[in-house]
Design a protein around this motif. Structure first.
Motif, PDB file in Angstrom:
ATOM      1  N   LEU A   1     -33.265 -56.538  38.258  1.00  0.00           N
ATOM      2  CA  LEU A   1     -33.949 -57.762  37.833  1.00  0.00           C
ATOM      3  C   LEU A   1     -35.224 -57.443  37.067  1.00  0.00           C
ATOM      4  O   LEU A   1     -35.996 -56.575  37.462  1.00  0.00           O
ATOM      5  CB  LEU A   1     -34.288 -58.626  39.047  1.00  0.00           C
ATOM      6  N   ALA A   2     -35.438 -58.157  35.991  1.00  0.00           N
ATOM      7  CA  ALA A   2     -36.705 -58.061  35.265  1.00  0.00           C
ATOM      8  C   ALA A   2     -37.680 -59.075  35.848  1.00  0.00           C
ATOM      9  O   ALA A   2     -37.302 -59.998  36.575  1.00  0.00           O
ATOM     10  CB  ALA A   2     -36.476 -58.339  33.780  1.00  0.00           C
ATOM     11  N   GLN A   3     -38.948 -58.869  35.523  1.00  0.00           N
ATOM     12  CA  GLN A   3     -39.948 -59.849  35.943  1.00  0.00           C
ATOM     13  C   GLN A   3     -39.851 -61.089  35.065  1.00  0.00           C
ATOM     14  O   GLN A   3     -39.526 -60.975  33.883  1.00  0.00           O
ATOM     15  CB  GLN A   3     -41.362 -59.246  35.859  1.00  0.00           C
ATOM     16  N   PRO A   4     -40.086 -62.288  35.593  1.00  0.00           N
ATOM     17  CA  PRO A   4     -40.604 -62.567  36.930  1.00  0.00           C
ATOM     18  C   PRO A   4     -39.532 -62.752  37.995  1.00  0.00           C
ATOM     19  O   PRO A   4     -39.856 -63.093  39.124  1.00  0.00           O
ATOM     20  CB  PRO A   4     -41.361 -63.874  36.725  1.00  0.00           C
ATOM     21  N   TRP A   5     -38.258 -62.559  37.628  1.00  0.00           N
ATOM     22  CA  TRP A   5     -37.177 -62.858  38.575  1.00  0.00           C
ATOM     23  C   TRP A   5     -37.222 -61.939  39.790  1.00  0.00           C
ATOM     24  O   TRP A   5     -36.924 -62.362  40.908  1.00  0.00           O
ATOM     25  CB  TRP A   5     -35.829 -62.761  37.863  1.00  0.00           C
ATOM     26  N   ARG A   6     -37.596 -60.687  39.562  1.00  0.00           N
ATOM     27  CA  ARG A   6     -37.697 -59.774  40.688  1.00  0.00           C
ATOM     28  C   ARG A   6     -38.780 -60.218  41.658  1.00  0.00           C
ATOM     29  O   ARG A   6     -38.585 -60.221  42.872  1.00  0.00           O
ATOM     30  CB  ARG A   6     -37.997 -58.367  40.176  1.00  0.00           C
ATOM     31  N   GLY A   7     -39.928 -60.590  41.109  1.00  0.00           N
ATOM     32  CA  GLY A   7     -41.000 -61.074  41.963  1.00  0.00           C
ATOM     33  C   GLY A   7     -40.626 -62.332  42.702  1.00  0.00           C
ATOM     34  O   GLY A   7     -40.925 -62.489  43.892  1.00  0.00           O
ATOM     35  N   LEU A   8     -39.959 -63.249  42.002  1.00  0.00           N
ATOM     36  CA  LEU A   8     -39.539 -64.492  42.649  1.00  0.00           C
ATOM     37  C   LEU A   8     -38.536 -64.224  43.768  1.00  0.00           C
ATOM     38  O   LEU A   8     -38.580 -64.876  44.826  1.00  0.00           O
ATOM     39  CB  LEU A   8     -38.928 -65.432  41.610  1.00  0.00           C
ATOM     40  N   ALA A   9     -37.631 -63.258  43.548  1.00  0.00           N
ATOM     41  CA  ALA A   9     -36.661 -62.914  44.586  1.00  0.00           C
ATOM     42  C   ALA A   9     -37.360 -62.352  45.820  1.00  0.00           C
ATOM     43  O   ALA A   9     -37.023 -62.703  46.966  1.00  0.00           O
ATOM     44  CB  ALA A   9     -35.646 -61.908  44.049  1.00  0.00           C
ATOM     45  N   LEU A  10     -38.351 -61.500  45.621  1.00  0.00           N
ATOM     46  CA  LEU A  10     -39.087 -60.926  46.749  1.00  0.00           C
ATOM     47  C   LEU A  10     -39.907 -61.985  47.478  1.00  0.00           C
ATOM     48  O   LEU A  10     -39.996 -61.976  48.712  1.00  0.00           O
ATOM     49  CB  LEU A  10     -39.989 -59.796  46.252  1.00  0.00           C
TER      50      LEU A  10
ATOM     51  N   SER B   1     -49.493 -58.245  43.064  1.00  0.00           N
ATOM     52  CA  SER B   1     -49.614 -56.833  42.693  1.00  0.00           C
ATOM     53  C   SER B   1     -48.358 -56.035  42.991  1.00  0.00           C
ATOM     54  O   SER B   1     -47.998 -55.128  42.226  1.00  0.00           O
ATOM     55  CB  SER B   1     -50.809 -56.204  43.414  1.00  0.00           C
ATOM     56  N   GLN B   2     -47.663 -56.351  44.077  1.00  0.00           N
ATOM     57  CA  GLN B   2     -46.522 -55.549  44.496  1.00  0.00           C
ATOM     58  C   GLN B   2     -45.181 -56.149  44.088  1.00  0.00           C
ATOM     59  O   GLN B   2     -44.275 -55.428  43.687  1.00  0.00           O
ATOM     60  CB  GLN B   2     -46.551 -55.362  46.019  1.00  0.00           C
ATOM     61  N   PHE B   3     -45.036 -57.454  44.229  1.00  0.00           N
ATOM     62  CA  PHE B   3     -43.760 -58.097  43.911  1.00  0.00           C
ATOM     63  C   PHE B   3     -43.620 -58.363  42.412  1.00  0.00           C
ATOM     64  O   PHE B   3     -42.587 -58.064  41.808  1.00  0.00           O
ATOM     65  CB  PHE B   3     -43.612 -59.407  44.679  1.00  0.00           C
ATOM     66  N   PHE B   4     -44.669 -58.924  41.804  1.00  0.00           N
ATOM     67  CA  PHE B   4     -44.617 -59.253  40.379  1.00  0.00           C
ATOM     68  C   PHE B   4     -45.179 -58.139  39.493  1.00  0.00           C
ATOM     69  O   PHE B   4     -45.082 -58.236  38.267  1.00  0.00           O
ATOM     70  CB  PHE B   4     -45.388 -60.549  40.103  1.00  0.00           C
ATOM     71  N   ASP B   5     -45.760 -57.106  40.118  1.00  0.00           N
ATOM     72  CA  ASP B   5     -46.313 -55.979  39.366  1.00  0.00           C
ATOM     73  C   ASP B   5     -47.260 -56.457  38.268  1.00  0.00           C
ATOM     74  O   ASP B   5     -47.222 -56.009  37.130  1.00  0.00           O
ATOM     75  CB  ASP B   5     -45.185 -55.124  38.776  1.00  0.00           C
ATOM     76  N   PHE B   6     -48.131 -57.416  38.638  1.00  0.00           N
ATOM     77  CA  PHE B   6     -49.167 -57.970  37.776  1.00  0.00           C
ATOM     78  C   PHE B   6     -48.604 -58.772  36.597  1.00  0.00           C
ATOM     79  O   PHE B   6     -49.323 -59.051  35.642  1.00  0.00           O
ATOM     80  CB  PHE B   6     -50.101 -56.870  37.248  1.00  0.00           C
TER      81      PHE B   6
ATOM     82  N   PRO C   1     -47.779 -61.984  34.526  1.00  0.00           N
ATOM     83  CA  PRO C   1     -47.512 -61.578  33.133  1.00  0.00           C
ATOM     84  C   PRO C   1     -48.648 -60.778  32.500  1.00  0.00           C
ATOM     85  O   PRO C   1     -48.600 -60.524  31.288  1.00  0.00           O
ATOM     86  CB  PRO C   1     -47.361 -62.928  32.434  1.00  0.00           C
ATOM     87  N   LEU C   2     -49.664 -60.383  33.279  1.00  0.00           N
ATOM     88  CA  LEU C   2     -50.767 -59.615  32.709  1.00  0.00           C
ATOM     89  C   LEU C   2     -50.309 -58.241  32.250  1.00  0.00           C
ATOM     90  O   LEU C   2     -50.863 -57.687  31.302  1.00  0.00           O
ATOM     91  CB  LEU C   2     -51.895 -59.469  33.741  1.00  0.00           C
ATOM     92  N   ARG C   3     -49.323 -57.690  32.958  1.00  0.00           N
ATOM     93  CA  ARG C   3     -48.759 -56.404  32.556  1.00  0.00           C
ATOM     94  C   ARG C   3     -47.266 -56.572  32.385  1.00  0.00           C
ATOM     95  O   ARG C   3     -46.592 -57.099  33.271  1.00  0.00           O
ATOM     96  CB  ARG C   3     -49.045 -55.321  33.615  1.00  0.00           C
ATOM     97  N   ARG C   4     -46.760 -56.087  31.289  1.00  0.00           N
ATOM     98  CA  ARG C   4     -45.333 -56.178  31.009  1.00  0.00           C
ATOM     99  C   ARG C   4     -44.780 -54.791  30.794  1.00  0.00           C
ATOM    100  O   ARG C   4     -45.412 -53.922  30.193  1.00  0.00           O
ATOM    101  CB  ARG C   4     -45.060 -57.036  29.746  1.00  0.00           C
ATOM    102  N   ARG C   5     -43.556 -54.576  31.320  1.00  0.00           N
ATOM    103  CA  ARG C   5     -42.899 -53.277  31.162  1.00  0.00           C
ATOM    104  C   ARG C   5     -42.051 -53.258  29.902  1.00  0.00           C
ATOM    105  O   ARG C   5     -41.492 -54.260  29.517  1.00  0.00           O
ATOM    106  CB  ARG C   5     -42.013 -52.984  32.389  1.00  0.00           C
TER     107      ARG C   5
END
Length: 366
Positions: free
Chosen positions: A83-92, A355-360, A362-366
């Motif tokens: 899953l890409a963000q934000p879906w991964r964060g939302l799932a967690l 910080s952990q689920f959404f990995d910051f 939309p401030l940081r994007r992979r």
């Protein structure tokens, strides 16, 4: 849990984590966003509802967050990796809420005996279980469960089970609420009548976790990496270090300086704990990263003490504006307990999620 970065001792990151080239700016902006969001969420509820039902539910979500972030590292179940963000964060977040709802239901129908809104008996119990969860994961690295259970699902569920069952036994053995017998919430059948006054036990327990986070910043110096992986010796050594420092801090404040247990817990232990979250989570342990221990940890601890002195004061001032007038000090310590809930039952879980689920994102994007 033995990576170089001291923040990885608290919340490990995947081995393939990309370079963090945008700290400390990212952490400062992210922390500001978390604080604003937390205060906005608190303002959505009445003061009484936030201090009881909201605090109870969110605190029940925190041990699930600990398992997802510290044990499973956001990598289990396996489909999360796709899953890409934000879906991964939302799932967690959804998993945290679902797990917290299940735990809250079980606690409400067993330990709380269906008494609502949640009373201090129940709130102190679930808070104590969160503190115990940190002890199990950080100090003891889930030993001996980690030796017996290799599958992440089994280890995570067993850790939660031990935290609540052992927490129940310790709560019944240690906590005594008899001094509050005249309070409106008091019910004799819910009072375990343990060894020491409830506020004293809770305040000392919170102190131990605040000291634990400070030790994480220091890489558990002077123990350092000498005992890594050598359980139970590492757990015993860390426990002795944390308990010794906590006892000196707590007894010095409450016995020598005469500070009451609740004000020390809120303005001392919780301020220290919350302050340590700033370099650990918001700044991902990157501050002063080129320095060796203990200097790096001491400088991060200085940042933590500064954050612990300033940020709770911001919440203290905002409290009456968000939740209405509250009395401070004895007898009910309403303002103090509101501050404790605002910091640890709202801002801390939001900071973990961001910080952990959404990995910051939309401030940081992979």
């Amino acid at each position: 849990m033995h990576n170089k970065n001291n923040s990885d001792v608290l919340l490990q990151q995947p081995a393939q984590r990309l370079s963090l080239g945008n700290q400390p700016f990212l952490g400062g902006v992210g922390l500001g966003c978390v604080i604003v969001l937390s205060l906005a969420l608190i303002g959505c509820f009445s003061g009484a509802f936030f201090a009881t039902w909201v605090t109870f539910f969110v605190v029940c979500c925190v041990p699930v967050q600990i398992v997802l972030a510290m044990l499973w590292r956001g990598q289990y179940p396996g489909w999360l990796k796709q899953l890409a963000q934000p879906w991964r964060g939302l799932a967690l977040v959804a998993m945290s809420l679902a797990g917290g709802a299940l735990i809250a239901s079980l606690v409400f129908f067993t330990q709380a005996r269906e008494v609502g809104p949640p009373t201090p008996f129940t709130l102190m119990y679930v808070i104590f279980c969160v503190l115990l969860s940190f002890w199990l994961v950080i100090i003891w690295e889930c030993w001996p469960l980690s030796r017996l259970l290799r599958h992440p699902l089994a280890l995570g569920l067993a850790t939660l089970l031990v935290a609540y069952l052992l927490g129940y036994r310790l709560f019944a053995w240690l906590f005594d609420f008899s001094a509050m017998a005249g309070a409106p919430f008091y019910r004799a059948e819910l009072d375990p009548q343990g060894l020491a006054p409830a506020f004293e036990i809770l305040a000392f327990a919170v102190t131990t976790v605040g000291v634990t986070f400070a030790c994480v910043l220091l890489g558990f110096w002077p123990l350092g990496s000498r005992l890594q992986g050598l359980q139970p010796w590492a757990g015993l050594a860390r426990s002795a270090l944390v308990l010794g420092l906590s006892a000196a801090l707590y007894l010095g404040a409450t016995r020598l300086l005469g500070i009451a247990a609740v004000p020390f817990m809120v303005h001392g232990a919780i301020a220290l704990l919350f302050g340590c979250l700033v370099p650990l989570l918001a700044f991902e342990g990157e501050l002063f990263g080129r320095l060796a221990q203990p200097l790096r940890g001491l400088l991060q601890l200085l940042v933590a003490l500064l954050a612990g002195a300033v940020l709770p004061r911001l919440y203290w001032v905002a409290g009456p504006w968000l939740s209405g007038p509250m009395s401070a000090g004895a007898v009910d310590y309403a303002h103090e307990f509101w501050l404790a809930s605002a910091l640890l039952a709202m801002t801390f879980p939001v900071l973990v999620a961001f910080s952990q689920f959404f990995d910051f994102w939309p401030l940081r994007r992979r």
